[in-house]
Design an enzyme around this catalytic site. Structure first.
Site, PDB file in Angstrom:
ATOM      1  N   SER B  95       0.803  -1.229   0.000  1.00 42.71           N
ATOM      2  CA  SER B  95       0.000   0.000   0.000  1.00 42.71           C
ATOM      3  C   SER B  95       0.836   1.280   0.000  1.00 42.71           C
ATOM      4  O   SER B  95       0.290   2.372  -0.150  1.00 42.71           O
ATOM      5  CB  SER B  95      -0.975   0.000   1.182  1.00 42.71           C
ATOM      6  N   LYS B 138      -6.560   5.007   8.667  1.00 39.61           N
ATOM      7  CA  LYS B 138      -5.520   5.852   8.068  1.00 39.61           C
ATOM      8  C   LYS B 138      -5.941   7.324   8.052  1.00 39.61           C
ATOM      9  O   LYS B 138      -5.125   8.217   8.291  1.00 39.61           O
ATOM     10  CB  LYS B 138      -5.207   5.375   6.645  1.00 39.61           C
TER      11      LYS B 138
END
Ligand SMILES: [Ca+2]
Ligand SMILES: [Ca+2]
Ligand SMILES: [Ca+2]
Ligand SMILES: [Ca+2]
Ligand SMILES: [Ca+2]
Ligand SMILES: [Ca+2]
Ligand SMILES: [Ca+2]
Ligand SMILES: [Ca+2]
Ligand SMILES: [Ca+2]
Ligand SMILES: [Ca+2]
Ligand SMILES: [Ca+2]
Ligand SMILES: [Ca+2]
Lengths: 210, 210, 210, 210, 210, 210
Positions: B95, B138
């Site tokens: 990611s 996040k």
């Protein structure tokens, strides 16, 4: 998370068919070239068998470079990177052999890959195509992903003949024995837009001093 | 121990978003170039997938060097080191792909990275951006760290739409499909102060002897 | 078996602070250069994190060679060996980062290290100094070993403030955020006696043939 | 199977002292040079610590080549092989450090090693000699093998003082702090018979073309 | 499956004596040279100790090339391959040391090996021959295989003296201390038929440009 | 899944005989050459013994290049890839030694392999052929696959003599002791259609400057 077919805009991107514990899926083989010293990089959590498969595909194309109009100096002055997304999913097995060969060949020639085409099959070093497993699940996945044509080994024809004909009536099947047949079907004459303009340094080794 | 956003004074430093067992956090990708022979070093206890992700980011940029005004000789005559602090914390996964691409591109171009920007997303070799997980955590971490703009894959838009709008009203989201969109957003025209003045030896391989 | 501070006669020898299962201790980082082809050797039973820490320290200094008056050709024509005695004791972790940076910088510049100085702190590739653990035990060990000045990360100031002031009244503390501050404090202007007189072969790659 | 001291006829052969589960023993470090490209080979089932010890000894001598009249080109144009018989017996630890340094130095200078001499001690990269264990058993083995002089670290003097003086009255002890003291004691001025006549190719890198 | 002695027609083939769980046996060490870049290949499922033994044998011969009339350029421009059949049988230990030295020396000099000769013994880097085990079983195997002469370390003489004299009255024993004695006995003056005619490229490194 | 004999159209493809847990089978060894720098690649999930077997076959042919009219520069300027399909099936053991030698020799000479021929046997570095196991099962598989001639080691003749003669009356057996006999039988004078036209760069190392 199932993928859909995408465009054929980019050289080196070819659609393969995979058979996973949760059914069939399509996958993309991505090959890219950049100026360098002939390095080869493989990524995408590929297992040993799949890595060897990529190396065999590459050796086949190096040995037959002339037939495909590939300047042999590309192998010396460009790096080849082959990646198979998604990056975190482990992949293995020889069944992407013809897909890898087509992907590398498209990168080397900058020719477009035929649209809406997928393929599955092992390839040996002399270019022979071998049959692979999971055909039913792979065909299911190909249909769902928008694929219209599929390349398979002749020996896999019997697996297709076991599928209800009406179900696959909108798919075209190409059965092959050798990988040069695959390339003939899969690589279009047309190059991608903005193809690489390959540049080679003066190869001093071939200079005659006098 | 949660980090805060820092300045964009240094080329090659980009803020990513990480998802750990104890919640989201920001992390920094640091890329640096020094004169050498084209070596590549990765550090920060990176796992296999993250290392492959860095190599794919690098190959993408090498192949598209011209488009970004990058002299291809940098790859031959400069070493690239990519580090992800903290040094003792193991990290893995794909990611950070677009963050790594931006970090390397900033080092290669010496262009500043947009301030108060963070990003998360996998990247494939052809430059396609793939969605990633842990978006909620996040975003939480990004807010807490002082981030104002965030780049995500279009396919992650649905994760943002599940968050209470008022909570993220002070954040700007950029949704992208390809990594060139990321670079267009993230790299400023302005170079860092004291940018590297790249120096190349006479490339003897290209000298014509006569 | 606890060590004592030694002299600063030799370039490349810097005193660090370690935290072991049996308490704090000082340790020495030794860097040495010899004519060669730019090889790097690490020894002293260093773990992965500590090795990566050394490589980041080296990359930082290569990238900032100009600022420290380091001829970049040293990296091509001299080998660097970094050793951490005692040879049989396994060591790991990132906390020797600034000590390693100082050790390598002293070897590269042949400048003396400030006497009776010790330090502990992680360093990132862009030169940021990160806080480390075990401060109390390390300070105890430093005192016992005859250390008078200590360099720490600003974020470790709170650990010092928890120690009884009278106990550390004979110690001077330097708090830093970036590794260039460390080098400013630790490297004396004066060179060691008998500094290396660096010699470089004619770099043929830069010769213009005509 | 205990060994006896042998002659000092051959450059590069030095007697060390080992401490094994079945008591002390002497061992021989053998270093040999041959024309090549600067390769280094270690053999004799050496463990990690002992291999690092050999590399540190070599780096020390490369860095101090001038002081010992060693032409630095030997490291580029000769291969070094260090072997510790017996070949099937695993060996490890840092205590052969000064023995290895002396062995390599004798090979590089072709100077004879002092007869009936043995030694034991760790060496660090800056040349500091560290104390080692098993001194009593090692001294016993040295006597039995016909050794007359022994080099030890100053910090091992206390171990000798614990031995009944009459027992070791026929042995001479040299206590040292730095490895240059070891070499001063161990290397005779005299060269071995038929010393290597080092030959170097024209170092083209230093040729000025005009 | 026990082997018989074969002819000495081929350079580089020497008969050794092995001690296996099922008794003694002879084995063949085969060394071959071909034009290349100085590579060394070992095969025959050799363990670590046996591989190190081969490397020590090679280093000894490189260092003493002059004494045996071996052109040092062979090591740069020819590849050496050492194989020990049968390919699937794992082998280890240092006792083939002198056999390997003789095999490599025969390949390098193209001299015939004395017929009906076998040998067993460890060799150290300085050329010292060390005693080995299993002598009784090895002698039994040698007789059965048609061997007439055997080279052993002096220290193995006691093992021979324990065998009934009448049983070995048709065998000749050579006891040695150094490997140069082995080569003096084992290598005939005569070269094999069709010896290699070593060819070297102009060694440009030694060319004086002016 | 049992294979059938195929044509001898392609240089480098030779039919071997394998013995697997589920009985005998034929297998194909495929060798291919392409322009490069002398690299060697082995693929097909080969075990250690089989890889060593391939390296010994290659070394044998390099050393005897002259006898077979092979230009030694092929080894420097062409890459060799040896593959054994099917890619996912692990294979090991030394019994493909003579098949591999024939396969590489055919690739190097571009000579056709005799049609309907199969072989099995270990080969040593000096070219000696050793007997192998599973002969009965292998012969069964060869018949079923359409093989007409078989090469075996002389020492395997006894295994053939145990088979009912009428069963193998349509097979021709060649018993050999050395691999040059194998090549004499297996390689036809005739080259494959479109043989490689080997191209070598000016070998600068052999240029005399004056
Ligand atoms: Ca998918
Ligand atoms: Ca495997
Ligand atoms: Ca953090
Ligand atoms: Ca992995
Ligand atoms: Ca200590
Ligand atoms: Ca690790
Ligand atoms: Ca002993
Ligand atoms: Ca270790
Ligand atoms: Ca046998
Ligand atoms: Ca071992
Ligand atoms: Ca089969
Ligand atoms: Ca093995």
């Amino acid at each position: 998370d199932k993928d859909l077919y995408e465009t054929n805009d980019t050289a080196g991107v070819v659609t393969g068919l995979a058979w996973t514990p949760v059914g069939g899926d399509i996958l993309f083989i991505e090959s890219i070239l950049n100026r360098g010293k002939g390095g080869v990089t493989l990524s995408g959590q590929l297992g040993d068998v799949m890595k060897e498969s990529a190396m065999a595909a590459l050796s086949y194309l190096r040995a037959h470079a002339d037939e495909y109009g590939i300047d042999y100096r590309i192998f010396d002055y460009y790096n080849l990177h082959i990646h198979v997304p998604a990056g975190a999913v482990p992949k293995d097995g020889p069944s992407a052999g013809i897909t890898m060969t087509t992907s590398i060949a498209s990168a080397l020639t900058q020719r477009k890959v035929k649209p809406n085409l997928a393929m599955t099959g092992e390839v040996t070093l002399r270019g022979k195509v071998l049959p692979v497993g999971g055909i039913k699940e792979k065909i299911l996945a190909a249909k769902r992903a928008g694929i219209q044509e599929i390349i398979l080994c002749h020996k896999n024809r019997k697996d297709i003949e076991e599928i209800t004909p009406s179900y696959i009536s909108d798919l075209t099947f190409h059965y092959v024995d050798m990988v040069d047949e695959v390339l003939k079907i899969a690589l279009m004459e047309e190059k991608v837009s903005k193809p690489i303009n390959f540049i080679f340094p003066e190869d001093k080794r071939e200079v005659i001093l006098n």
